[in-house]
Enzyme design. Structure first.
Site: not given
Ligand code: S3P
Length: 444
Positions: A170, A394, A95, A347, A23, A27, A123, A168, A320
Site C-alpha cells: 500500500q 477475515r 486501508g 490490519k 487489490s 487499482r 489504522r 507494504s 492476509d
Molecule cells: C494490499 C496490501 C496489503 C494487504 C491488503 C491489500 C494492497 O497491505 O494486507 O489487504 O492491495 O496493496 P499492506 O500494504 O499494509 O501490507
C-alpha cells in the site's frame, strides 16, 4: 450486527468461483480514472471496499458504471485531470482504498478529506503521509495521523527517492500513484518484495516503469506525467478469498473441490506453498496468463495436516492469510509457528490478539508472541464459542471456517463485515456442503 453460526459441515464438494481480486480491483478503477477514454473491467470485486473506491473515483471526476453484462466501464479524466471533490471521501473499512487514493491526490492542487469506519480510523496513516510530504503535500488532522485526515495536495510536486521502511504494497503504491502526476523520475526502494499489482498495471497502461536491483533491494522508478489511454482489464479471482474454501476443504473429511480462475501472482501465493508443506493436497491445473497476471484452477482434497514453522520472509506473500492459516494449524499434528508478523497488529483489527482470543474461546491451544503466535493442533476442537470480529472480514470468515470442523458450532458476532471483500461467502460455502446459519439452531 448480524450474528452467523457455522455448524459441522458435510464433505465439501463441487466447483466454485470466488469473487474478484480486491487489490487488483481497487487499482483497476484508479487506473481507469487516470486514462483518457473508456476502460472496461471484467471480474471486478463488487465488495464494499472496492465500491467505496469507485465512489471516490466518481467524486474525483471519473464516470463509472456497471453495464448489463456485469462489466464495469470507467471513463477517465487523465493524469492531471482529477477534480476537487465536493465532500469528504468515505473509504469505509479499506486501508488499501484510503492509502492509494491519498497518494493519488497528494500531487494534485486539491484539498481532500478522508474518513472511514472505526476500524480504518484507528489504522496508521503516517506510513503514507511521511513519503507524500516529501513530494510537497501537507496533511491536517489528529497528531497521530489517523483518519479523519485532510490532504492538501501540491500543484508543483518534486520527484522523490524513498526507501519504504515497512514491507507494504500500500505504501509503495501510494508513492507510485503520487509519482504519476509528478514531473521527472520518482524511485521507490523496496527491501522486502510485496505484491506487485501496481507495477503490472502500470505496464499494462504503458507507464514508463523500470524495476532494477539496488544492492540487496529493488528500485522501482516511474517517469511522471504520462498520457494514458483506456485499456480493458480482466480481474482474476482473489487468492486471499480462495484460501477460505481451500482450508475449509482441507479440514473437512471427504472434501474435494475445484476453485476456478484464481490469481496466482507469486507475490500472493505463500499460503498455498505453506499448505502444501503441511501435507495439504492442493494442486494447480490449467495454469495460464491473463492481462499480465497468472491464473490457475485449484483442486483441494481433505488431508491430514502437519504443523510447520512458516519462514518469516514468506510473510509478505501471505500477509492476509494468517487468520485462516491459524484454523488449518488448529487441526494439524504438532506445532505451527508463525513469527515476524508485527504488521498483523495494524490490519483491519489487531489480528494477533483477536485470533488468539477467538481460538482460546473455541478450545484451541495457542500461545501469543509480540510478533505472531504458535498453535498446537488437536484432532478435535471443541468450538461452541461466540467470537468478536472487531470489524474484520477475515476474522469472521476464519472462525466460520473453524465451525465447519469443530465439535460444536462457532458463532461470529458480525457476519455483515464479510461484505467488504467476499460478498456471497455464506451461500457459496453452503452450496459446497457448509452449514452457516443466522443463529445457532442447536446450541451446545
Ligand atoms: C494490499 C496490501 C496489503 C494487504 C491488503 C491489500 C494492497 O497491505 O494486507 O489487504 O492491495 O496493496 P499492506 O500494504 O499494509 O501490507
Amino acid at each position: 450486527m448480524t450474528q452467523l453460526s457455522s455448524h459441522k459441515a458435510n464433505a465439501l464438494t463441487g466447483r466454485l468461483r470466488v469473487p474478484g481480486d480486491k487489490s487488483i480491483s481497487h487499482r483497476s478503477l484508479i487506473m481507469g480514472t487516470l486514462a483518457l477514454g473508456e476502460s472496461r473491467i471484467s471480474g471486478l470485486l463488487e465488495g464494499e471496499d472496492v465500491l467505496d473506491t469507485a465512489k471516490a473515483m466518481r467524486a474525483l471526476g471519473a464516470d463509472i458504471r456497471r453495464d448489463e453484462a456485469g462489466d464495469w466501464r470507467v471513463i477517465g479524466v487523465g493524469v492531471g485531470g482529477l477534480c476537487q471533490p465536493d465532500t469528504a471521501l468515505d473509504m469505509g473499512n479499506s486501508g488499501t482504498g484510503a492509502r492509494l487514493v491519498m497518494g493519488l491526490v497528494a500531487t494534485t492542487p486539491h484539498s481532500v478529506t478522508f474518513t472511514g469506519d472505526a476500524s480504518l480510523s484507528s489504522r496508521p496513516m503516517k506510513r503514507v503521509t511521511d513519503p507524500l510530504t516529501k513530494f510537497g503535500a501537507s496533511f491536517h488532522g489528529a497528531k497521530d495521523m489517523t483518519l479523519p485526515l485532510t490532504v492538501s495536495g501540491i500543484e508543483d510536486p518534486l520527484p522523490i527517492e524513498y526507501e519504504v521502511p515497512v514491507a507494504s504494497a500500500q505504501v509503495k503504491s501510494a508513492i507510485l500513484l503520487a509519482a504519476l502526476n509528478t514531473p521527472g523520475k520518482t524511485t521507490v526502494i523496496e527491501k522486502t518484495p510485496t505484491r506487485d499489482h501496481t507495477e503490472r498495471m502500470f505496464e499494462h497502461f504503458g507507464v514508463e516503469i523500470a524495476i532494477t536491483p539496488h544492492g540487496k533491494n529493488t528500485a522501482i522508478t516511474v517517469t511522471g506525467q504520462p498520457e494514458l489511454t483506456a485499456r480493458d482489464m480482466v480481474v482474476p479471482t482473489d487468492p486471499s478469498s480462495a484460501a477460505f474454501p481451500t482450508i475449509a476443504a482441507l479440514i473437512t473429511p471427504g472434501s474435494d473441490i475445484l476453485i476456478e480462475n484464481v490469481g496466482m501472482n507469486p507475490s500472493r501465493t505463500g499460503i498455498y506453498t505453506t499448505l502444501q508443506e503441511m501435507g495439504g493436497d492442493v494442486s494447480f491445473v490449467n495454469e495460464r496468463l491473463e492481462c499480465g497476471e497468472s491464473v490457475a484452477d485449484i483442486r483441494v482434497r481433505y488431508s491430514p495436516l502437519n504443523g510447520v514453522t512458516v519462514p518469516q520472509d514468506r510473510a509478505p506473500s501471505m500477509i492476509d492469510e494468517y487468520p485462516i492459516l491459524c484454523i488449518a494449524a488448529s487441526f494439524a499434528t504438532g506445532e505451527t509457528v508463525m513469527r515476524g508478523l508485527e504488521e498483523l497488529r495494524v490490519k483491519e483489527s489487531d489480528r494477533i490478539s483477536v485470533m488468539v482470543a477467538g481460538l482460546q474461546a473455541a478450545g484451541v491451544q495457542v500461545v501469543e508472541h509480540d510478533d505472531g503466535m504458535t498453535i498446537t493442533g488437536q484432532t478435535s476442537i471443541p468450538g461452541g464459542a461466540l467470537v468478536k470480529t472487531h470489524l474484520d472480514h477475515r476474522i469472521a470468515m476464519s472462525f466460520l471456517t473453524l465451525g465447519m470442523a469443530s465439535d460444536q458450532p462457532v458463532t461470529v458476532d458480525d457476519g455483515r463485515v464479510i461484505e467488504t471483500s467476499f460478498p456471497g461467502f455464506r451461500d457459496l460455502m453452503n452450496g459446497l456442503g457448509a452449514h452457516i446459519t443466522d443463529q445457532i439452531k442447536d446450541p451446545a
